[in-house]
Design an enzyme around this catalytic site. Structure first.
Site, PDB file in Angstrom:
ATOM      1  N   ARG A  37      58.169  38.998 -84.116  1.00 26.28           N
ATOM      2  CA  ARG A  37      59.238  37.779 -84.117  1.00 26.28           C
ATOM      3  C   ARG A  37      60.208  37.975 -82.864  1.00 26.28           C
ATOM      4  O   ARG A  37      60.404  37.068 -82.199  1.00 26.28           O
ATOM      5  CB  ARG A  37      59.785  37.315 -85.475  1.00 26.28           C
ATOM      6  N   LYS A 176      50.453  31.250-104.269  1.00 23.05           N
ATOM      7  CA  LYS A 176      50.983  29.840-104.906  1.00 23.05           C
ATOM      8  C   LYS A 176      50.484  28.738-104.463  1.00 23.05           C
ATOM      9  O   LYS A 176      50.557  28.260-103.177  1.00 23.05           O
ATOM     10  CB  LYS A 176      52.497  30.051-104.608  1.00 23.05           C
ATOM     11  N   GLY A 304      52.900  34.619 -93.243  1.00 21.70           N
ATOM     12  CA  GLY A 304      52.895  36.003 -92.788  1.00 21.70           C
ATOM     13  C   GLY A 304      51.935  36.921 -93.191  1.00 21.70           C
ATOM     14  O   GLY A 304      51.755  37.553 -92.457  1.00 21.70           O
ATOM     15  N   GLY A 327      57.038  29.133 -94.070  1.00 21.07           N
ATOM     16  CA  GLY A 327      57.097  27.777 -94.528  1.00 21.07           C
ATOM     17  C   GLY A 327      57.208  26.863 -93.430  1.00 21.07           C
ATOM     18  O   GLY A 327      56.796  25.641 -93.803  1.00 21.07           O
TER      19      GLY A 327
HETATM   20  C1  3PG Z   1      60.816  33.227 -92.673  1.00 19.92           C
HETATM   21  O1  3PG Z   1      60.431  34.231 -92.837  1.00 19.92           O
HETATM   22  O2  3PG Z   1      60.004  32.449 -93.601  1.00 19.92           O
HETATM   23  C2  3PG Z   1      61.862  32.250 -92.069  1.00 19.92           C
HETATM   24  O3  3PG Z   1      62.413  33.530 -91.470  1.00 19.92           O
HETATM   25  C3  3PG Z   1      62.752  31.642 -92.978  1.00 19.92           C
HETATM   26  O4  3PG Z   1      63.045  32.486 -93.981  1.00 19.92           O
HETATM   27  P1  3PG Z   1      63.923  31.891 -95.402  1.00 19.92           P
HETATM   28  O5  3PG Z   1      62.686  31.554 -96.061  1.00 19.92           O
HETATM   29  O6  3PG Z   1      64.553  33.139 -96.202  1.00 19.92           O
HETATM   30  O7  3PG Z   1      64.672  30.623 -95.134  1.00 19.92           O
HETATM   31 MG    MG Z   2      60.143  31.831 -95.905  1.00 20.25          MG
END
Ligand code: 3PG
Ligand code: MG
Length: 348
Positions: A37, A176, A304, A327
């Site tokens: 990132r 999930k 991820g 997300g």
């Molecule tokens: C992530 O890694 O999904 C983003 O950086 C957002 O993080 P968060 O889900 O803690 O808002």
């Molecule tokens: Mg997240």
């Protein structure tokens, strides 16, 4: 899809620019464990510096701290960024989530962030689904532009929402179902095939709430306990021995999934096929990753864990687009508007 105006249109010479990047990276022993990132944020920062910005103030959240937490300071990120892009005009602010106003989108905290800045550039695609002070609040206070990563993500992921070359396959897994149900509904209905592995497959085995059929595993790698060193055996998907756990898709399923994937022209993959962090249960995810890399067509990997698998296997160069969003990419593909994008004026 509505596209926000680009940082390329901004007149940045001599200005102080506030950049929201998604530098929420994994840490290990106080160091950045994966700098994907951070590297993804470089093109926008390089553009701003190259066009003569006087100061570039970069902000991001890191993890989910409750107030100030020394384990989640931006220091390791700052150190890595300055190795990758040494320039004294760059300043990295402290973790935005150390301030309670961040997640509440508190105007006072937004005001603090923009103090002394002339422009705002949002390049944090991975956080664009969060309506926080640093993603949304600040965009109301300064002329706002989209960074190059944010735009590239919207363009690449957006392609999946339009007309795609077929067969179009959706491959999904992970833990999930609830998190992915929206994407399955929105994209799955338009896909020619939906392959489901991982824990999710088990959840869909007895009852599939979706209005279409999905391709499920036929066999699994069963483990005697939830441990890397567990005893293993191959079992039928619907015939797991009592007390055993399915921790990966089995060899027949891998071959079936890989054959279907290789025949596709467009693929979106999100979510591992098993507990791939543990070698005995990594084979299914590996087989899927390799098949996606072999596709002669347009391939997108998001989320991820699947992104990590692709990177660890050194396959990222052979995927059309590896998304930095977890997300955020899912919400975009669910057909939702992302608050961090909506708040930026539209491209001319
Ligand atoms: C992530 O890694 O999904 C983003 O950086 C957002 O993080 P968060 O889900 O803690 O808002
Ligand atoms: Mg997240």
């Amino acid at each position: 899809m509505r596209l926000p105006r680009s940082v390329r249109e901004a007149d940045v010479g001599g200005t102080t620019v506030l950049v929201r990047a998604d530098l929420n990276v994994p840490l290990e022993d106080g160091e950045v464990a994966d700098d994907t990132r951070i590297r993804a944020a470089l093109p926008t920062l390089e553009l701003l510096l190259g066009r003569g910005a006087a100061h570039v103030r970069v902000c991001s959240h890191l993890g989910r701290p409750q107030g100030e937490d020394p384990a989640l300071t931006m220091e390791p990120v700052r150190a890595r960024l300055s190795e990758l892009l040494p320039d004294e005009r760059i300043e990295v602010l402290e973790n935005t989530r150390f301030q309670p106003g961040e997640t509440k989108n508190d105007p006072e905290f937004a005001q603090q962030l923009v103090e002394g800045c002339d422009l705002f550039v949002n390049d944090a695609f991975g956080s664009a689904h969060r309506a926080h002070a640093s993603t949304v609040g600040v965009a109301d206070l300064l002329p706002a532009y989209a960074g190059l990563l944010l735009l590239a993500e919207l363009e690449h992921l957006g392609r999946l929402l339009g007309d795609v070359e077929r067969p179009f396959l959706l491959v999904t897994g992970g833990a999930k179902v609830e998190d992915k149900l929206g994407v399955l509904q929105n994209l799955g209905g338009r896909a020619d095939e939906v392959i489901v592995g991982g824990k999710m497959a088990e959840e869909l085995r007895d009852e599939n709430p979706l209005p279409f059929e999905v391709v499920l595993p036929t066999d699994v790698v069963a483990a005697s306990e939830f441990a890397e060193t567990a005893q293993t055996q191959i079992a039928p998907f619907d015939g797991l021995p009592d007390g055993w756990l399915g921790l990966d898709v089995g060899p027949d399923s891998r071959a079936d999934f890989a054959r279907r994937i290789r025949a596709a022209k467009t693929v979106f993959w999100n979510g591992p096929m098993g507990v791939f962090e543990w070698e005995p249960f990594a084979g299914g995810t590996k087989a899927v990753a390799e098949a996606v890399a072999d596709v002669d067509g347009y391939t997108v990997v998001g989320g991820g864990d699947s992104v990590r698998a692709v990177n660890e296997l050194g396959l990222d160069e052979r995927i059309s687009w590896v998304s930095t969003g977890g997300g955020a990419s899912l919400e975009l593909l669910e057909g939702k508007e992302l608050p961090g994008v909506v708040v930026i004026p539209e491209a001319a």
